[in-house]
Write a protein that holds these residues in place. Structure first.
Motif, PDB file in Angstrom:
ATOM      1  N   THR A   1       0.905  -1.114   0.024  1.00 46.87           N
ATOM      2  CA  THR A   1      -0.157  -0.111   0.077  1.00 46.87           C
ATOM      3  C   THR A   1       0.884   1.292   0.070  1.00 46.87           C
ATOM      4  OG1 THR A   1      -0.324   0.001   2.363  1.00 46.87           O
ATOM      5  CG2 THR A   1      -1.827  -1.163   1.251  1.00 46.87           C
ATOM      6  N   ILE A   2       1.803   1.269   0.634  1.00 47.47           N
ATOM      7  CA  ILE A   2       2.823   2.451   0.618  1.00 47.47           C
ATOM      8  C   ILE A   2       3.581   2.632  -0.522  1.00 47.47           C
ATOM      9  CG2 ILE A   2       4.957   3.175   1.702  1.00 47.47           C
ATOM     10  CD1 ILE A   2       4.496   1.653   4.508  1.00 47.47           C
ATOM     11  N   GLY A   3       3.820   1.576  -1.193  1.00 46.74           N
ATOM     12  CA  GLY A   3       4.367   1.454  -2.485  1.00 46.74           C
ATOM     13  C   GLY A   3       3.481   2.165  -3.800  1.00 46.74           C
ATOM     14  N   LEU A   4       2.211   1.776  -3.528  1.00 45.91           N
ATOM     15  CA  LEU A   4       1.241   2.302  -4.552  1.00 45.91           C
ATOM     16  C   LEU A   4       0.848   3.673  -4.280  1.00 45.91           C
ATOM     17  CD1 LEU A   4      -1.318  -0.526  -4.950  1.00 45.91           C
ATOM     18  CD2 LEU A   4       0.447   0.147  -6.378  1.00 45.91           C
ATOM     19  N   VAL A   5       0.850   4.099  -3.072  1.00 48.21           N
ATOM     20  CA  VAL A   5       0.824   5.718  -2.631  1.00 48.21           C
ATOM     21  C   VAL A   5       1.865   6.359  -3.185  1.00 48.21           C
ATOM     22  CG1 VAL A   5       1.025   7.226  -0.556  1.00 48.21           C
ATOM     23  CG2 VAL A   5      -0.382   5.347  -0.513  1.00 48.21           C
ATOM     24  N   ARG A   6       3.252   5.978  -3.210  1.00 47.03           N
ATOM     25  CA  ARG A   6       4.195   6.484  -3.778  1.00 47.03           C
ATOM     26  C   ARG A   6       4.024   6.624  -5.509  1.00 47.03           C
ATOM     27  NH1 ARG A   6       8.486   6.157  -7.055  1.00 47.03           N
ATOM     28  NH2 ARG A   6       7.665   3.941  -7.804  1.00 47.03           N
ATOM     29  N   ILE A   7       3.623   5.545  -6.044  1.00 39.16           N
ATOM     30  CA  ILE A   7       3.072   5.670  -7.404  1.00 39.16           C
ATOM     31  C   ILE A   7       2.003   6.712  -7.638  1.00 39.16           C
ATOM     32  CG2 ILE A   7       2.556   4.370  -9.450  1.00 39.16           C
ATOM     33  CD1 ILE A   7       3.980   2.027  -8.426  1.00 39.16           C
ATOM     34  N   VAL A   8       0.919   6.622  -7.048  1.00 41.19           N
ATOM     35  CA  VAL A   8      -0.336   7.541  -7.148  1.00 41.19           C
ATOM     36  C   VAL A   8       0.291   8.908  -7.323  1.00 41.19           C
ATOM     37  CG1 VAL A   8      -2.190   8.343  -6.279  1.00 41.19           C
ATOM     38  CG2 VAL A   8      -1.845   5.811  -6.487  1.00 41.19           C
ATOM     39  N   PHE A   9       0.928   9.513  -5.918  1.00 44.09           N
ATOM     40  CA  PHE A   9       1.590  10.721  -5.699  1.00 44.09           C
ATOM     41  C   PHE A   9       2.854  11.302  -6.257  1.00 44.09           C
ATOM     42  CE2 PHE A   9      -1.709   9.783  -2.398  1.00 44.09           C
ATOM     43  CZ  PHE A   9      -2.646  10.814  -2.481  1.00 44.09           C
ATOM     44  N   SER A  10       3.251  10.199  -7.051  1.00 47.62           N
ATOM     45  CA  SER A  10       4.730  10.281  -7.910  1.00 47.62           C
ATOM     46  C   SER A  10       5.665  10.943  -6.974  1.00 47.62           C
ATOM     47  CB  SER A  10       4.248  11.480  -8.838  1.00 47.62           C
ATOM     48  OG  SER A  10       3.580  11.143  -9.980  1.00 47.62           O
ATOM     49  N   LEU A  11       5.844  10.302  -5.630  1.00 47.40           N
ATOM     50  CA  LEU A  11       6.622  10.571  -4.637  1.00 47.40           C
ATOM     51  C   LEU A  11       8.144  10.013  -4.971  1.00 47.40           C
ATOM     52  CD1 LEU A  11       4.659   9.658  -1.292  1.00 47.40           C
ATOM     53  CD2 LEU A  11       4.983  12.050  -2.611  1.00 47.40           C
ATOM     54  N   SER A  12       8.991  10.734  -4.674  1.00 48.69           N
ATOM     55  CA  SER A  12      10.430  10.342  -4.800  1.00 48.69           C
ATOM     56  C   SER A  12      10.780   8.856  -4.435  1.00 48.69           C
ATOM     57  CB  SER A  12      11.606  11.311  -4.182  1.00 48.69           C
ATOM     58  OG  SER A  12      12.764  10.861  -4.460  1.00 48.69           O
ATOM     59  N   ILE A  13      11.393   7.972  -5.445  1.00 52.08           N
ATOM     60  CA  ILE A  13      11.442   6.757  -4.837  1.00 52.08           C
ATOM     61  C   ILE A  13      12.962   6.679  -4.101  1.00 52.08           C
ATOM     62  CG2 ILE A  13      12.829   6.363  -7.115  1.00 52.08           C
ATOM     63  CD1 ILE A  13      11.838   3.269  -6.998  1.00 52.08           C
ATOM     64  N   LYS A  14      13.646   7.702  -4.219  1.00 48.23           N
ATOM     65  CA  LYS A  14      14.947   7.286  -3.857  1.00 48.23           C
ATOM     66  C   LYS A  14      14.695   7.839  -2.265  1.00 48.23           C
ATOM     67  CE  LYS A  14      18.012   8.682  -7.594  1.00 48.23           C
ATOM     68  NZ  LYS A  14      19.089   9.687  -8.231  1.00 48.23           N
ATOM     69  N   TRP A  15      13.887   8.833  -1.942  1.00 50.60           N
ATOM     70  CA  TRP A  15      13.576   9.272  -0.686  1.00 50.60           C
ATOM     71  C   TRP A  15      12.775   8.111   0.175  1.00 50.60           C
ATOM     72  CZ3 TRP A  15      15.964  12.680   2.622  1.00 50.60           C
ATOM     73  CH2 TRP A  15      16.621  13.875   1.897  1.00 50.60           C
ATOM     74  N   THR A  16      11.957   7.662  -0.437  1.00 47.14           N
ATOM     75  CA  THR A  16      11.167   6.670   0.003  1.00 47.14           C
ATOM     76  C   THR A  16      12.119   5.381   0.385  1.00 47.14           C
ATOM     77  OG1 THR A  16       9.220   7.096  -1.592  1.00 47.14           O
ATOM     78  CG2 THR A  16       9.196   4.697  -0.408  1.00 47.14           C
ATOM     79  N   PHE A  17      12.869   4.815  -0.391  1.00 41.34           N
ATOM     80  CA  PHE A  17      13.711   3.839   0.132  1.00 41.34           C
ATOM     81  C   PHE A  17      14.655   4.370   1.127  1.00 41.34           C
ATOM     82  CE2 PHE A  17      13.060   1.744  -4.137  1.00 41.34           C
ATOM     83  CZ  PHE A  17      12.487   0.464  -3.690  1.00 41.34           C
ATOM     84  N   PHE A  18      15.344   5.719   1.232  1.00 40.28           N
ATOM     85  CA  PHE A  18      16.096   6.142   2.088  1.00 40.28           C
ATOM     86  C   PHE A  18      15.354   6.160   3.586  1.00 40.28           C
ATOM     87  CE2 PHE A  18      18.001   9.726   4.570  1.00 40.28           C
ATOM     88  CZ  PHE A  18      19.240   9.390   4.596  1.00 40.28           C
TER      89      PHE A  18
END
Length: 506
Positions: free
Chosen positions: A131-148
């Motif tokens: 669900t967190i991963g899909l939120v990132r895709i929907v809102f185009s959040l930075s993948i780098k900051w998400t992983f960090f």
């Protein structure tokens, strides 16, 4: 869809492993002739099964996942999307055969671990993080900051966890990325991102899902620690990962192991396929509304996937696992007792196995095809497989060295992930997403059976059996470094080409 091409590709991936094992079996490592015959039969079944499985993925599971992601996104209901995603992650992961086997292995060493609770802790972690991963895709959040952010949080929790459970936690992240979950999760992410006209943003979802079970198991270990479960812990002695059949007719000694695992494999294959098929039926009646022809195509795809997965697992468990354990045990014993040449040989063979065997993983083929398709051929499958092979080879070498020498896993994982985070600064976001996805898919069923059996056999000869945990963790970590290095090289090459083109234009 060219079945002959898929057969050729899988054969090219598996045959080198078979050649290496047979060469060793007839030279430096004395292996039973019936064991070698079973290994050959298992390899043939593996090639056939993997080919059929990949055909089924193309026909049914990948199109279904993409349509589900696209339709859920079109509903413009974030709670609906996230609720369905959590349900998918929980159900599919809890039914994954690799998780069931992994839970039994952990229970065999730590008798205070409840297998069912352990399974749903892992499944819950996947459900939350998908669900967190899909939120990132929907809102185009930075993948780098998400992983960090999540890896910093992960290592912050790890500081307080028992050392004996760290390898188990990171291994659980690799064990969740099985042959059924990965294609569906990747297709789901691609479907969601396609509605937003940003297919490149789909990469990274599998990598984020792999963080969930690691964090969940670490928190579970903290709860066990607070209840005093580790105070009087005793570690079991290493158990043999292979059982040699002696006596009986020649046919029994050759085909007996395949018959012994067939019923269990069929059951596990049904358990893997059935939850996804039930979800398909649910989504078909409530969301997808596909035509009869489309439904028939998906159903045929599920049938192919079931048949292919069953044949694949029968080949792996009936032929490959036993040989891996025997090889690791013999080479590990010689390395511990005599060192020198035998230690170097153990590491070199581990490197070769790591480089070759990752190319036979079902999920690796699915990821490489998707990467080549989404990138429009810019990132070729062969290039991705080369870097993935190098990363996995280094990981297996580190795992074997650590098992023999008894090095604390934290001294390898922490610097490795710090280096991965630093690489993200210079690496294009697309490659960072592919890298973290690659870390998950590299640790699939073939790696978790043959390579893990090989490492378990080597570790049982000197170090604690507990030291064998962490093999899958290292296999999941090294591709993060290798693929991001590839991304940086790709970025430099592209920049040079653009400068040359600009100079030529002037």
């Amino acid at each position: 869809m060219n079945v002959l091409n898929k057969l050729k590709e899988t054969a090219i991936s598996v045959l080198p492993v078979m050649a290496i094992v047979l060469l060793l079996g007839f030279t430096v490592v004395p292996l039973d002739k019936f064991l070698l015959i079973r290994f050959i039969i298992g390899g043939i079944l593996l090639i056939i099964g993997l080919t059929i499985f990949l055909v089924g993925i193309d026909l049914g599971i990948q199109p279904m996942g993409e349509r589900c992601g696209a339709e859920l996104t079109k509903k413009r209901s974030l709670p609906l999307l996230l609720g369905c995603a959590f349900l998918i992650g929980l159900i599919v992961t809890a039914a994954e055969p690799d998780i069931q086997v992994f839970g039994i292995q952990v229970r065999g060493i730590f008798d205070f671990v409840n297998k069912n609770i352990f399974t749903f802790v892992i499944a819950g972690g996947v459900g939350i993080f998908i669900t967190i991963g899909l939120v990132r895709i929907v809102f185009s959040l930075s993948i780098k900051w998400t992983f960090f952010i999540f890896y910093v949080l992960l290592f912050g929790i790890m500081i307080f966890c028992p050392d004996s459970f760290i390898g188990i936690a990171f291994d659980s992240g690799g064990a969740t990325t099985g042959p059924m979950t990965v294609p569906f999760i990747m297709a789901l992410g691609l479907g969601v991102s396609s509605v937003r006209s940003d297919s490149n943003n789909s990469f990274g979802l599998t990598g984020i899902c792999s963080v969930g079970p690691v964090m969940a198991v670490l928190i579970y270990s903290l709860i066990l620690k607070m209840t005093g479960c580790f105070d009087n812990m005793t570690v079991a002695e290493a158990a043999s990962a292979a059982e040699c059949i002696s006596g009986g007719s020649v046919m029994q000694q050759i085909f007996g192991p395949f018959g012994n695992v067939a019923l269990e494999v069929l059951r596990d294959s049904v358990i893997s396929i059935l939850p996804l098929f039930c979800l398909f039926l649910l989504f078909q009646f409530t969301l997808l509304k596909m035509t009869a022809l489309q439904v028939a195509r998906v159903v045929i795809g599920f049938i192919y996937s079931f048949v292919g997965l069953a044949i694949f697992l029968i080949g792996v468990n009936g032929g490959f696992t036993q040989v891996g354990s025997k090889l690791g045990s013999y080479l590990g014993t010689m390395a511990m007792n005599q060192g020198g040449f035998w230690f170097v040989l153990l590491i070199v063979i581990g490197i070769i196995f790591g480089a070759v065997i990752v190319c036979a993983e079902p999920a690796v083929w699915v990821l490489s095809e998707q990467v080549e398709e989404v990138s429009g051929g810019t990132i070729t499958r062969k290039l991705l497989l080369v870097f993935l092979s190098v990363g996995t080879a280094v990981a297996i070498a580190l795992a074997l060295w650590r098992s023999i020498a008894g090095i604390n896993l934290k001294y390898i994982l922490i610097p490795g992930y710090i280096f991965s985070m630093l690489l993200m600064i210079f690496c294009p976001p697309l490659f960072s997403g592919i890298a973290f996805d690659s870390g998950g898919v590299a640790s699939g069923p073939l790696t978790s059976t043959f390579v893990l059996s090989f490492a378990l056999g080597a570790a049982s000869c000197g170090a604690n059996y507990n030291d064998s945990f962490g093999v899958i963790a290292l296999v999941a970590m090294m591709p993060l470094i290798a693929i991001q290095i590839m991304g940086i090289m790709f970025k430099i090459k592209t920049s040079r080409q653009e400068r040359k083109s600009s100079d030529g234009g002037c």
